[in-house]
Design a protein around this motif. Structure first.
Motif, PDB file in Angstrom:
ATOM      1  N   VAL A   1       1.009  -1.134   0.049  1.00 29.96           N
ATOM      2  CA  VAL A   1       0.119  -0.028   0.077  1.00 29.96           C
ATOM      3  C   VAL A   1       0.848   1.174  -0.091  1.00 29.96           C
ATOM      4  CG1 VAL A   1      -1.741   1.435   1.346  1.00 29.96           C
ATOM      5  CG2 VAL A   1      -1.716  -1.165   1.228  1.00 29.96           C
ATOM      6  N   TYR A   2       0.940   2.103  -1.168  1.00 26.34           N
ATOM      7  CA  TYR A   2       1.848   3.136  -1.219  1.00 26.34           C
ATOM      8  C   TYR A   2       0.813   4.584  -1.124  1.00 26.34           C
ATOM      9  CZ  TYR A   2       4.264   6.681  -3.990  1.00 26.34           C
ATOM     10  OH  TYR A   2       4.555   8.008  -4.205  1.00 26.34           O
ATOM     11  N   ALA A   3       1.605   5.389  -0.495  1.00 28.33           N
ATOM     12  CA  ALA A   3       1.123   6.750  -0.390  1.00 28.33           C
ATOM     13  C   ALA A   3       2.386   7.584  -0.609  1.00 28.33           C
ATOM     14  CB  ALA A   3       0.428   7.195   0.736  1.00 28.33           C
ATOM     15  N   ASN A   4       2.453   8.831  -1.405  1.00 31.66           N
ATOM     16  CA  ASN A   4       3.706   9.567  -1.343  1.00 31.66           C
ATOM     17  C   ASN A   4       3.977  10.223   0.080  1.00 31.66           C
ATOM     18  OD1 ASN A   4       2.741  12.469  -1.170  1.00 31.66           O
ATOM     19  ND2 ASN A   4       1.472  11.834  -3.100  1.00 31.66           N
ATOM     20  N   GLU A   5       5.182  10.750   0.329  1.00 30.79           N
ATOM     21  CA  GLU A   5       5.542  11.122   1.669  1.00 30.79           C
ATOM     22  C   GLU A   5       4.725  12.172   2.013  1.00 30.79           C
ATOM     23  OE1 GLU A   5       9.545  12.789   3.981  1.00 30.79           O
ATOM     24  OE2 GLU A   5       9.788  10.981   2.360  1.00 30.79           O
ATOM     25  N   THR A   6       4.567  13.105   1.275  1.00 34.22           N
ATOM     26  CA  THR A   6       3.631  14.442   1.648  1.00 34.22           C
ATOM     27  C   THR A   6       2.235  14.129   1.888  1.00 34.22           C
ATOM     28  OG1 THR A   6       4.760  15.666  -0.269  1.00 34.22           O
ATOM     29  CG2 THR A   6       2.776  16.416   0.822  1.00 34.22           C
TER      30      THR A   6
ATOM     31  N   ARG B   1       2.791  12.218   5.716  1.00 39.58           N
ATOM     32  CA  ARG B   1       3.059  13.269   6.655  1.00 39.58           C
ATOM     33  C   ARG B   1       1.675  13.853   7.023  1.00 39.58           C
ATOM     34  NH1 ARG B   1       8.193  14.424   8.168  1.00 39.58           N
ATOM     35  NH2 ARG B   1       9.848  13.470   6.985  1.00 39.58           N
ATOM     36  N   GLU B   2       1.045  14.356   6.184  1.00 41.94           N
ATOM     37  CA  GLU B   2      -0.329  15.133   6.500  1.00 41.94           C
ATOM     38  C   GLU B   2      -1.038  14.197   7.428  1.00 41.94           C
ATOM     39  OE1 GLU B   2      -2.565  18.084   7.139  1.00 41.94           O
ATOM     40  OE2 GLU B   2      -0.653  18.172   6.190  1.00 41.94           O
ATOM     41  N   ARG B   3      -1.483  12.949   6.819  1.00 41.36           N
ATOM     42  CA  ARG B   3      -2.373  12.027   7.615  1.00 41.36           C
ATOM     43  C   ARG B   3      -1.707  11.849   9.169  1.00 41.36           C
ATOM     44  NH1 ARG B   3      -2.560   7.256   2.666  1.00 41.36           N
ATOM     45  NH2 ARG B   3      -4.090   8.490   1.468  1.00 41.36           N
ATOM     46  N   LEU B   4      -0.506  11.556   9.031  1.00 38.33           N
ATOM     47  CA  LEU B   4      -0.156  11.248  10.441  1.00 38.33           C
ATOM     48  C   LEU B   4      -0.192  12.449  11.410  1.00 38.33           C
ATOM     49  CD1 LEU B   4       2.981   9.313   9.551  1.00 38.33           C
ATOM     50  CD2 LEU B   4       1.041   8.324  10.775  1.00 38.33           C
TER      51      LEU B   4
ATOM     52  N   ASP C   1      -1.956   2.109  -4.990  1.00 40.66           N
ATOM     53  CA  ASP C   1      -1.444   3.707  -4.802  1.00 40.66           C
ATOM     54  C   ASP C   1      -2.735   4.267  -4.006  1.00 40.66           C
ATOM     55  OD1 ASP C   1      -0.876   6.267  -4.801  1.00 40.66           O
ATOM     56  OD2 ASP C   1      -0.092   6.288  -6.813  1.00 40.66           O
ATOM     57  N   ASN C   2      -2.479   4.581  -2.696  1.00 41.95           N
ATOM     58  CA  ASN C   2      -3.490   5.346  -1.777  1.00 41.95           C
ATOM     59  C   ASN C   2      -3.168   6.632  -1.617  1.00 41.95           C
ATOM     60  OD1 ASN C   2      -5.845   5.072  -0.541  1.00 41.95           O
ATOM     61  ND2 ASN C   2      -4.442   4.781   1.721  1.00 41.95           N
ATOM     62  N   SER C   3      -2.522   7.372  -2.730  1.00 41.09           N
ATOM     63  CA  SER C   3      -2.068   8.780  -2.402  1.00 41.09           C
ATOM     64  C   SER C   3      -3.219   9.716  -2.485  1.00 41.09           C
ATOM     65  CB  SER C   3      -1.059   9.190  -3.322  1.00 41.09           C
ATOM     66  OG  SER C   3       0.070   8.413  -3.245  1.00 41.09           O
ATOM     67  N   GLY C   4      -4.344   9.354  -3.675  1.00 41.66           N
ATOM     68  CA  GLY C   4      -5.301  10.425  -3.867  1.00 41.66           C
ATOM     69  C   GLY C   4      -6.479   9.873  -2.902  1.00 41.66           C
ATOM     70  N   SER C   5      -7.844  10.176  -3.642  1.00 44.38           N
ATOM     71  CA  SER C   5      -8.963   9.948  -3.061  1.00 44.38           C
ATOM     72  C   SER C   5      -9.374   8.342  -2.622  1.00 44.38           C
ATOM     73  CB  SER C   5     -10.285  10.405  -3.778  1.00 44.38           C
ATOM     74  OG  SER C   5     -10.421   9.659  -4.814  1.00 44.38           O
ATOM     75  N   PHE C   6      -9.952   7.982  -1.582  1.00 41.37           N
ATOM     76  CA  PHE C   6     -10.276   6.699  -1.285  1.00 41.37           C
ATOM     77  C   PHE C   6     -11.030   6.120  -2.316  1.00 41.37           C
ATOM     78  CE2 PHE C   6     -11.576   2.963   1.159  1.00 41.37           C
ATOM     79  CZ  PHE C   6     -10.331   2.433   1.267  1.00 41.37           C
ATOM     80  N   GLU C   7     -11.894   6.718  -3.054  1.00 44.52           N
ATOM     81  CA  GLU C   7     -12.595   6.204  -4.042  1.00 44.52           C
ATOM     82  C   GLU C   7     -11.841   5.782  -5.344  1.00 44.52           C
ATOM     83  OE1 GLU C   7     -15.960   5.881  -4.759  1.00 44.52           O
ATOM     84  OE2 GLU C   7     -16.072   6.622  -2.271  1.00 44.52           O
TER      85      GLU C   7
ATOM     86  N   LYS D   1     -10.515   2.560  -3.915  1.00 46.58           N
ATOM     87  CA  LYS D   1     -11.560   1.408  -3.945  1.00 46.58           C
ATOM     88  C   LYS D   1     -11.556   0.770  -5.275  1.00 46.58           C
ATOM     89  CE  LYS D   1     -14.854   3.749  -1.967  1.00 46.58           C
ATOM     90  NZ  LYS D   1     -16.288   3.988  -1.316  1.00 46.58           N
ATOM     91  N   LYS D   2     -11.620   1.691  -6.223  1.00 51.85           N
ATOM     92  CA  LYS D   2     -11.463   1.145  -7.799  1.00 51.85           C
ATOM     93  C   LYS D   2     -10.446   0.283  -8.244  1.00 51.85           C
ATOM     94  CE  LYS D   2     -13.661   5.299  -9.836  1.00 51.85           C
ATOM     95  NZ  LYS D   2     -13.299   6.419 -10.652  1.00 51.85           N
ATOM     96  N   GLN D   3      -9.030   0.430  -7.416  1.00 48.27           N
ATOM     97  CA  GLN D   3      -7.960  -0.364  -7.716  1.00 48.27           C
ATOM     98  C   GLN D   3      -8.267  -1.658  -6.760  1.00 48.27           C
ATOM     99  OE1 GLN D   3      -4.119   1.846  -7.097  1.00 48.27           O
ATOM    100  NE2 GLN D   3      -5.407   3.509  -6.492  1.00 48.27           N
ATOM    101  N   ILE D   4      -8.680  -1.394  -5.803  1.00 48.25           N
ATOM    102  CA  ILE D   4      -9.072  -2.512  -5.248  1.00 48.25           C
ATOM    103  C   ILE D   4     -10.071  -3.640  -5.745  1.00 48.25           C
ATOM    104  CG2 ILE D   4      -9.991  -3.686  -2.806  1.00 48.25           C
ATOM    105  CD1 ILE D   4      -9.007  -1.116  -1.395  1.00 48.25           C
ATOM    106  N   ASN D   5     -11.034  -3.123  -6.136  1.00 46.12           N
ATOM    107  CA  ASN D   5     -11.989  -3.909  -6.710  1.00 46.12           C
ATOM    108  C   ASN D   5     -11.571  -4.531  -8.119  1.00 46.12           C
ATOM    109  OD1 ASN D   5     -13.970  -3.102  -4.741  1.00 46.12           O
ATOM    110  ND2 ASN D   5     -14.656  -1.267  -5.961  1.00 46.12           N
ATOM    111  N   GLU D   6     -10.855  -3.786  -9.104  1.00 46.53           N
ATOM    112  CA  GLU D   6     -10.197  -4.311 -10.173  1.00 46.53           C
ATOM    113  C   GLU D   6      -9.239  -5.669  -9.619  1.00 46.53           C
ATOM    114  OE1 GLU D   6      -8.176  -1.362 -12.124  1.00 46.53           O
ATOM    115  OE2 GLU D   6      -9.976  -0.355 -12.729  1.00 46.53           O
ATOM    116  N   LYS D   7      -8.644  -5.471  -8.612  1.00 50.09           N
ATOM    117  CA  LYS D   7      -7.552  -6.590  -8.453  1.00 50.09           C
ATOM    118  C   LYS D   7      -8.290  -7.695  -7.619  1.00 50.09           C
ATOM    119  CE  LYS D   7      -3.640  -8.401  -7.498  1.00 50.09           C
ATOM    120  NZ  LYS D   7      -2.806  -8.912  -8.524  1.00 50.09           N
TER     121      LYS D   7
END
Length: 203
Positions: free
Chosen positions: A134-139, A142-145, A178-184, A187-193
């Motif tokens: 599960v990837y998200a860019n560093e910026t 950091r904001e999430r944390l 890639d979980n850097s953007g919106s969770f929508e 979810k699309k990536q998860i559902n495809e996989k």
């Protein structure tokens, strides 16, 4: 049953991904941290060995191990940290393997997801069918944390420096979410996989 290991750096959003998987698929979720905490409870396999290693001062009045005192004892002594890891990590792995075997026999779930911070370092690739990063860019991380946990920049940097690099995560895992953007979008990536897995099961 397909067994999938999920890993990623702090703040990448693994918990949100796992909640979605549990809510939308026939998936058993197991967190290695929860297993480790369970195994340190009174009467469980790691309880007495950990106390013998660190001393009775880590035990609360009710008999349970005090997590804060345990952490203080471990991180002030690298030798004790290694000794405790040698007690807990093999026990966690044994428990995970037993749970996988039990779920395979029960045939209730289509998927078994194991989340562990040290999934790669502890060679869980040996017992899972696939590793997800599960990837998200560093910026974003950091904001999430800062928002979710109130961490300072210094604390976030300290944690990140102790974890595997993005390159090593990508090299070890066969799928990157890639979980850097919106969770929508996530979810699309998860559902495809997951759709690919389910289609293969039907063939």
């Amino acid at each position: 049953m397909i067994i999938i290991g999920i890993t990623g750096g702090v703040g990448c959003g693994k918990s949100a991904v796992l909640r979605y998987l549990e809510a939308n698929y026939k998936a058993r979720i197991l967190l290695a941290d929860d297993v480790a905490n369970l195994l340190k409870e009174p009467g469980m396999p790691c309880y007495e060995p950990v106390i013998e290693c660190l001393g009775t001062q880590i035990v609360k009045e009710d008999g349970a191990i005090d997590k804060l005192k345990m952490a203080q004892a471990i991180f002030s002594d690298m030798g004790k940290l290694a000794a405790v890891n040698a007690i807990i990590h093999p026990a966690v792995r044994t428990y995970v393997e037993q749970e996988i075997a039990r779920e395979k026999e029960a045939q209730v779930y289509d998927f078994f997801f194991l989340e562990a911070a040290l999934l790669i370092e502890e060679h869980y690739d040996e017992i899972v069918d696939e590793l997800w990063y599960v990837y998200a860019n560093e910026t974003v991380r950091r904001e999430r944390l800062k928002v979710s946990r109130g961490y300072s920049d210094e604390k976030i940097t300290s944690i990140m420096e102790k974890q595997l690099s993005e390159q090593l995560f990508r090299e070890a895992c066969s799928y990157v979410l890639d979980n850097s953007g919106s969770f929508e979008e996530t979810k699309k990536q998860i559902n495809e996989k997951m759709g690919v897995y389910l289609c293969k099961r039907q063939i």
